[in-house]
Scaffold this motif. Structure first.
Motif, short mmCIF file in Angstrom:
data_model
loop_
_atom_site.label_atom_id
_atom_site.label_comp_id
_atom_site.label_asym_id
_atom_site.label_seq_id
_atom_site.Cartn_x
_atom_site.Cartn_y
_atom_site.Cartn_z
N GLN A 83 21.28 -13.30 42.88
CA GLN A 83 22.09 -13.92 42.57
C GLN A 83 22.23 -13.69 40.74
N VAL A 84 22.13 -13.26 40.08
CA VAL A 84 22.05 -12.85 38.37
C VAL A 84 22.66 -12.99 38.05
N GLN A 85 22.80 -14.20 36.71
CA GLN A 85 24.15 -13.84 35.61
C GLN A 85 23.74 -13.58 34.17
N LEU A 86 25.24 -12.23 33.70
CA LEU A 86 24.48 -11.80 32.37
C LEU A 86 25.29 -11.73 31.90
N VAL A 87 24.82 -13.02 30.29
CA VAL A 87 25.09 -12.54 29.12
C VAL A 87 25.05 -11.35 28.10
N GLU A 88 26.33 -10.85 27.77
CA GLU A 88 25.74 -10.23 26.07
C GLU A 88 26.01 -10.78 25.21
N SER A 89 25.59 -9.43 24.05
CA SER A 89 25.30 -10.99 22.64
C SER A 89 25.84 -9.53 21.90
N GLY A 90 25.58 -9.29 20.47
CA GLY A 90 25.17 -8.40 19.52
C GLY A 90 26.71 -7.24 19.41
N GLY A 91 27.78 -7.70 19.78
CA GLY A 91 28.62 -6.86 19.29
C GLY A 91 29.22 -7.38 18.22
N GLY A 92 30.36 -6.94 16.93
CA GLY A 92 30.99 -6.63 16.23
C GLY A 92 31.73 -6.16 15.19
N LEU A 93 31.63 -5.87 14.51
CA LEU A 93 32.31 -5.05 13.64
C LEU A 93 32.02 -4.02 13.08
N VAL A 94 31.50 -3.06 12.94
CA VAL A 94 30.76 -1.70 11.89
C VAL A 94 31.73 -0.91 11.69
N GLN A 95 31.36 0.22 10.04
CA GLN A 95 31.83 1.13 9.87
C GLN A 95 31.41 2.22 10.67
N ALA A 96 32.33 3.21 10.49
CA ALA A 96 32.18 4.16 11.81
C ALA A 96 30.04 4.96 10.77
N GLY A 97 29.53 6.02 11.77
CA GLY A 97 27.97 6.46 11.29
C GLY A 97 27.55 4.65 11.27
N GLY A 98 28.37 3.79 11.20
CA GLY A 98 26.79 3.02 11.13
C GLY A 98 26.33 2.76 12.73
N SER A 99 25.39 1.55 12.68
CA SER A 99 24.58 1.20 13.93
C SER A 99 24.84 -0.14 14.75
N LEU A 100 24.51 -0.04 15.74
CA LEU A 100 24.61 -2.02 16.03
C LEU A 100 23.55 -2.14 17.48
N ARG A 101 22.91 -2.91 17.75
CA ARG A 101 22.47 -2.80 19.07
C ARG A 101 23.06 -4.85 19.49
N LEU A 102 23.56 -4.14 21.08
CA LEU A 102 23.87 -4.73 21.99
C LEU A 102 22.47 -5.42 22.56
N ALA A 103 23.18 -6.83 22.87
CA ALA A 103 21.95 -7.56 23.96
C ALA A 103 22.01 -7.82 25.41
N CYS A 104 22.09 -7.85 26.47
CA CYS A 104 22.25 -8.89 27.39
C CYS A 104 21.13 -8.59 28.12
N THR A 105 21.34 -10.40 28.39
CA THR A 105 20.36 -11.19 29.22
C THR A 105 20.86 -12.08 30.09
N ALA A 106 19.52 -11.44 31.65
CA ALA A 106 20.03 -12.12 32.62
C ALA A 106 19.51 -13.34 32.96
N SER A 107 20.04 -14.32 33.74
CA SER A 107 19.34 -15.48 34.51
C SER A 107 18.88 -14.93 35.91
#
Length: 122
Positions: A1-25
Motif C-alpha cells: 500500500q502506498v499513499q501519494l501526495v502531490e504539491s507544487g501546483g499553482g498559477l503561471v504565465q504562458a511560457g513559464g515553468s513549474l515543478r510538481l512533486a509527489c511524495t509517497a508514504s
C-alpha cells in the motif's frame, strides 16, 4: 500500500515553468514505476509521462515531449514533474500514480494522489 501526495501546483504565465512533486508514504518506493496524468475540465484523463522503477528510464507522449521531464529521488520517496514552456492548454489537475514493478505504459496504476491544480494564463 502506498499513499501519494502531490504539491507544487499553482498559477503561471504562458511560457513559464513549474515543478510538481509527489511524495509517497509506505515502503519500497523504489519498486514502483511512477506516472503523471492530468485532467482538464470536460476532458478525459491524459497520460503525461512515467519513470521506471528499475533503471529510471522515462516515457512521454508527443504532447509534452521536450517540455516536460520526470525525475525521482528514491531516498526522499519523491517523484518530480518539471514543466517548461507551459501553454494555456496545459491547464489541468495533475495527478501522480504508482504501479508496482510496472513498465512505462500508461495503464495499470493502482495508487493515485489527490491531484494538484495547474493553471496557465495566456
Amino acid at each position: 500500500q502506498v499513499q501519494l501526495v502531490e504539491s507544487g501546483g499553482g498559477l503561471v504565465q504562458a511560457g513559464g515553468s513549474l515543478r510538481l512533486a509527489c511524495t509517497a508514504s509506505g515502503r519500497s518506493f523504489d519498486t514502483y514505476t511512477m506516472g503523471w496524468f492530468r485532467q482538464a475540465p470536460g476532458k478525459e484523463r491524459e497520460f503525461v509521462g512515467s519513470i521506471h522503477w528499475g533503471d529510471g528510464s522515462t516515457y512521454y507522449p508527443d504532447s509534452v515531449t521536450g517540455r516536460f521531464a520526470i525525475s525521482r529521488d528514491n531516498p526522499k520517496n519523491t517523484v518530480y514533474l518539471q514543466m517548461n514552456s507551459l501553454k494555456p492548454e496545459d491547464t489541468a489537475v495533475y495527478y501522480c500514480a504508482a504501479r508496482k514493478f510496472g513498465d512505462l505504459q500508461q495503464r495499470g496504476y493502482a495508487y493515485w494522489g489527490q491531484g494538484t491544480q495547474v493553471t496557465v494564463s495566456s
